[in-house]
Design a protein around this motif. Structure first.
Motif: not given
Lengths: 707, 707
Positions: B470-471, A513-514, A469-473, A441-442
């Motif tokens: 982004s989601y 992310l940057r 991590v992109s699942y959690a953007s 469940r990111e």
């Protein structure tokens, strides 16, 4: 506790909130939906915030049960009192309601601030922003986030209570209240958090679901027909219902009291309400999408006993009613401070630790535990180096509450001494445990971590593969916007993960992310740089960090040090009058060194710069930065990812042209030309190109202006 | 239909799959978890894929009920037969199982391909990739995606069946089978899709849940204790259970037959299995994380009657058994082709349209409907321009199946003539409707759209605010990797949305999408550019496009045209011997023009380049690109977002230094210096800087090498 106001005061207060909200939105005139949406849950807001010390009658003569305390303990004069109850408005577009309440309750929000709703640089922006407006616990608006933040806030209380409470010292025992609408409940991030909250048996969490059956697309019948009660029962929640959320104050009180009584399950109270209650268009889709018309506002005011032609009316009786809340809150805080002092007498060590954590200070000298490496030390994967750091520092940093989205053995985030955070009845851990099993469940994990940090006294770290991590953007963005110090342990960070292939190999993740303001994206190249990443991440109290870590082994580099790497970028390998600089990050730095060695051997003078964190490097002074990435020779960047963004630091860029590939990782590196020999060949092309061009080479950091 | 093989053949086939899978993973030796995970659901795979034309006895003498057809209709010799049943392995890390099956069933996958599992450039990468390996319907591995893709595949069948089937011509009536594990069910994206699937009453969807109680972190008791059956009941699904999924073939058959009988609910079959069934460590966490040891494989083979010391053994009887599947599938396809021909006689228009859609061809001349604008036409928001395009083209493009994540009125995606895609019993629409109400489920929407496109005959468009794309990052990434032509209508694309504030104002979103390979991120500046974006997006059959659209009005520009904008970038406003070029996109292009006008009036010769799509521009030849962004004068970029990445196309960059702000949008633009007069001032600084520098200015597109 002071005497309670009679029911007329409640009626007036509710009417005040309703008409004031309508005025606030009308004045902003920004056409944003949500005005009348607010009107429906007003009753319950009043119910949980006003004080009530004895049973009394409400308008329809229903007897309200005796409630020994008001439902919310908080001190408007000190919105940061640690043991306050937390209130989260997950449907943040309804923030007028929250702003109006904060004003009436005596937080630092004036009537003028309300009049500046949605105006530039006001304290009342279009969605609630924590850290910007007094009394806002978490930033909401992006749907589902607040719900999950609430789960984090509840975990934080459960954990800190378990760690620090003692017999007679119930220091940390607050509740978390979350308001939610249909929108949040449709979002996957809320589903993830709800499932985990049920598993963790968080009895301190009360969610109030404003079920008005209307969303932007119209009646929820068009897309949201699931049985919400049954779903929350399946998660292990207590589910309560109030059939007439518009008027039935007694049932609302009863439901909240019930919720608080259930100590081993979170509760959701389904409140059937009418959208736009009180307006001419109540119950219709029309009231969702636009501010009320002037005549409707006037009629609303008349209906509730206010002058139809006046705006921003607050009867003194309403201020007086809510002043009780503040008096009570101040008294509670004073009592608590006395209790804390007595606790300090009896438990000085715990007291010192708790107050240090509340203050957000790290213990003196903690950083001495960071491992330091020599080039002769064995090569290791940076995920392993991260585990070594965690093992070294966790004993002195109890505020580190970690977890992984079901990749513990791959992320290497659970150190031996840590115990799972689990309800004790499971036999799998305790609430004083510091390791959270987030499940797969990111997004929920990221949003829960924001809640953990928002509570205070906790620095959460969370883990998954970098690619996910992109699942959690959505959550990472809010960490950055609000300034939540959440540390992501993001392993398997490139094609270096090998066989899992392109579905798992990040390409765009690093630049994404940057480019997010206030995200410190770290890609350490070796042991010292990994220690540096943790050093800066832990010292940056208002910045989330993503540590991008390798699956494969990395050699410890000649020239690296914690001190240098902590500047975000530094010269790893210097030569004078260079022909070329190679700038790189993470697992490719050693390849850059290999290429530079080849080039130097051939007489092409090449220096190497390691740039583990752009954000940190950008914060150094211009002189330093220009000494690292200097004019005079071309700079070639190297990273096993999209080259996007590297143009800021280099003249030429080598990276992945598109997706990665599945195979043994050295073969994958070879396929994409990320080897010492190919980069040396590329470097020669670069040197030749700029020689032929015959134009002085200026550092890309030399600019006409600074943004 | 041919005679079925006796039960011994089934036993042997199951044993073959088990041992072959173990050999495949053992040979790859990449240490990836999942080997033995595969072993548990093997029985059901055999059950749904092998043919079965009469009742027969299985090993334990249970009578298998008569099944008139096998459960899966497909032709291994033509994996693209349109009416095939779709099979999705949502837990893609178990792909060995799928590869082994594809081989045994006769798809284009040899024993040698199996031996090359997880090797570079093989047909058997670490996770299944659609378009790469014959017979793989969708790319899976990132958890939860396949589940949601399955919902999209099921919607596609329901829709196309409703549109094209006629009495006696049941042309489109396939089932979609999805395999899932715990991991997928924990993911929010799957929750979102499951809720919508229940709402839409998709009786053609059968999900098989391998409930083995083990995830990477150990027993699911550590994080996943919800009642999955109850959750799916709450979504409106049929829930079935098989208690002994390791051995009870009869119950598996019965459950699948039950699932197929229920026509107005999707079904999930919970299959209780033992992880690593047959191995020495069955039922333990240990078998999840690593390949089986050699002695365990040998023992497994002995147990199932194979030579313990031989690898990759496939008894001829097993090939023969599965050959029946292929024969039957080929016969079914031949029958279907005959039916399609007869359909063409009776319904020539429908036949022509359907076959055109199946072939993925757009109708001739459709692009003539794209609106064309003159500078004198009224300024409009590009979200409105998008609505005008949709209104113009949808009548000739029935393959456009649209929808929004509960922002229809803001995204402007529902054109007047469109009908909702809803189960007819709701009275809200029909299955032949082309507009999907996704609810507030962005990630589910993106993944469902991938499934819609994977089915064929459909070009899905989906909508939300740009910030909330982004989601759905996880789904967008897979659109791009697999080549799904999904069009995102992403409105409210900058600080230009104004009052909603920084929680809703994208900063990093544009570069994140631009850096994702094969995503065409379009930011059109006016009416012609919006038409161009749709033109290219609709012609790009293997590329997802994100159309970044404004909330605020944009003037129609002098110099814009569909033809120019369709090249991704072009000179909007030309001068010779320029001092400066301003390159911009979307809503800032008109501001760049304003700045250029000011500068030109002051004698600073300034040209303007519009760059609506980097991907498309990068695909133009070098000569063209260098004519647009030429050497000789500095290039300044302007966009109301992070400047990250613009260094590729410009020397200097103006954009947002960090987050946006809540306020009336013109004030927000003013705050960040994005006005004609400030950009003119910045432009002067740039010109002065490069003059002072005194070095010839070379286009940033001139490079030492092309990656």
């Amino acid at each position: 506790m002071s005497a309670f106001a009679p029911h007329q005061a409640d009626d007036a207060a509710v009417a005040t909130i309703r008409t004031l909200s309508a005025d606030v939105v009308s004045k902003a005139n920004s056409g944003h939906p949500g005005t009348v949406l607010l009107l429906s849950p007003v009753l319950i807001v009043n119910a949980i915030f006003r004080t009530c010390s004895d049973e009394y009658m409400i308008a329809d003569r229903t007897l309200i049960p005796y409630v020994p305390d008001s439902f919310v303990n908080a001190n408007p004069k000190n919105s940061k009192w640690f043991n306050r109850d937390r209130f989260v408005l997950s449907n943040g577009h309804a923030c007028v309601l929250q702003y109006v309440l904060l004003h009436l309750l005596g937080y630092k929000l004036s009537l003028d601030d309300l009049k500046a709703f949605r105006q530039l640089d006001s304290l009342t922006p279009g969605h609630p922003e924590a850290g910007h407006t007094d009394g806002i616990e978490v930033t909401t608006g992006p749907l589902g986030q607040g719900f999950a933040n609430g789960v984090g806030l509840a975990i934080a209380q459960a954990h800190l209570g378990a760690v620090y409470n003692r017999d007679g010292f119930n220091l940390i025992n607050n509740f978390t209240y979350v308001f939610t609408g249909d929108g949040c409940l449709m979002e996957g991030v809320a589903s993830e958090a709800a499932s985990l909250a049920g598993h963790l048996q968080l009895g301190n969490l009360v969610v109030i679901y404003d079920d008005n059956h209307i969303s932007i697309d119209g009646d929820t019948a068009v897309a949201f027909t699931e049985n919400v009660e049954q779903r929350f029962l399946s998660y292990g929640w207590q589910v309560l219902e109030v059939a007439d959320g518009d008027r039935d104050l007694a049932s609302i009180y009863t439901a909240i009291a019930e919720a608080r009584k259930e100590t081993s399950k979170p509760t959701i109270i389904r409140l059937r309400t009418t959208i736009g209650y009180g307006s001419k268009a109540q119950g219709t889709h029309g009231v969702h999408g636009a501010p009320l018309k002037a005549d409707d506002i006037a009629s609303l005011k008349s209906k509730f006993g206010f002058a139809p032609d006046q705006s921003f009316q607050v009867p003194q009786a309403t201020y007086d009613l809510y002043a009780e809340f503040g008096k009570r809150g101040a008294a509670l805080e004073a009592e608590w401070n006395t209790l804390l002092e007595a606790y300090g007498q009896k438990y000085p060590a715990e007291h010192a630790e708790l107050t240090r954590r509340i203050a957000g200070e790290l213990p003196a000298g903690w950083e001495k535990n960071l491992p330091v490496y020599k080039p002769t030390d064995a090569a290791q994967a940076s995920r392993k180096l991260s585990e070594i750091v965690l093992t070294s520092i966790i004993p002195s940093l109890p505020e580190l509450i970690g977890g992984s989205a079901d990749l513990t053995g791959s992320n290497l985030t659970k150190v031996k001494q840590s115990v799972d955070f689990q309800h004790p009845s499971t036999g799998l851990g305790t609430y004083s445990g510091t390791y959270i099993r987030y499940g797969v469940r990111e997004h929920g994990m990221g949003a829960i971590a924001n809640g953990l940090h928002a509570y205070g006294g906790i620095i959460p770290f969370v883990a998954t593969f970098l690619n996910f991590v992109s699942y959690a953007s959505g959550a990472v963005r809010l960490s950055a916007l609000t300034g939540h110090q959440v540390i992501w342990v993001a392993t398997h960070d490139s094609i270096g993960l090998g066989e899992d292939g392109p579905t798992h190999q990040p390409v765009e993740t690093a630049i994404s992310l940057r480019a997010t303001p206030n995200v410190a994206f770290w890609r350490p190249a070796d042991g010292n740089e990994t220690s540096a990443a943790y050093l800066v991440a832990l010292k940056s109290k208002k910045t989330p960090s993503v540590l991008s870590l390798s699956r494969q082994n990395l050699p410890n580099l000649v020239g690296s040090s914690i001190e240098s790497a902590a500047r975000g970028g530094y010269v790893l390998s210097e030569v004078t009058n260079e022909d070329l600089t190679i700038v790189s990050s993470g697992s490719e730095v050693s390849i850059a060194v290999e290429a530079a060695n080849k080039l130097n051997a051939e007489g092409i003078k090449t220096r190497v710069v390691s740039l583990p964190s752009w954000l940190t490097f950008d914060q150094q002074d211009q002189e330093y930065r220009l000494s690292v990435l200097r004019s005079g020779a071309p700079i070639l960047s190297l990273e096993a990812a999209s080259t996007a963004g590297w143009q800021k630091y280099s003249h030429e860029q080598w990276g992945l042209p598109a997706w990665g590939a599945s195979g043994p990782y050295l073969q994958v590196y070879e396929k994409f030309g990320i080897t010492g020999s190919n980069i040396a060949a590329v470097g020669k092309k670069v040197v030749d190109h700029y020689k032929k061009q015959g134009v002085p080479v200026i550092s890309p950091l030399v600019k006409a202006f600074q943004l």
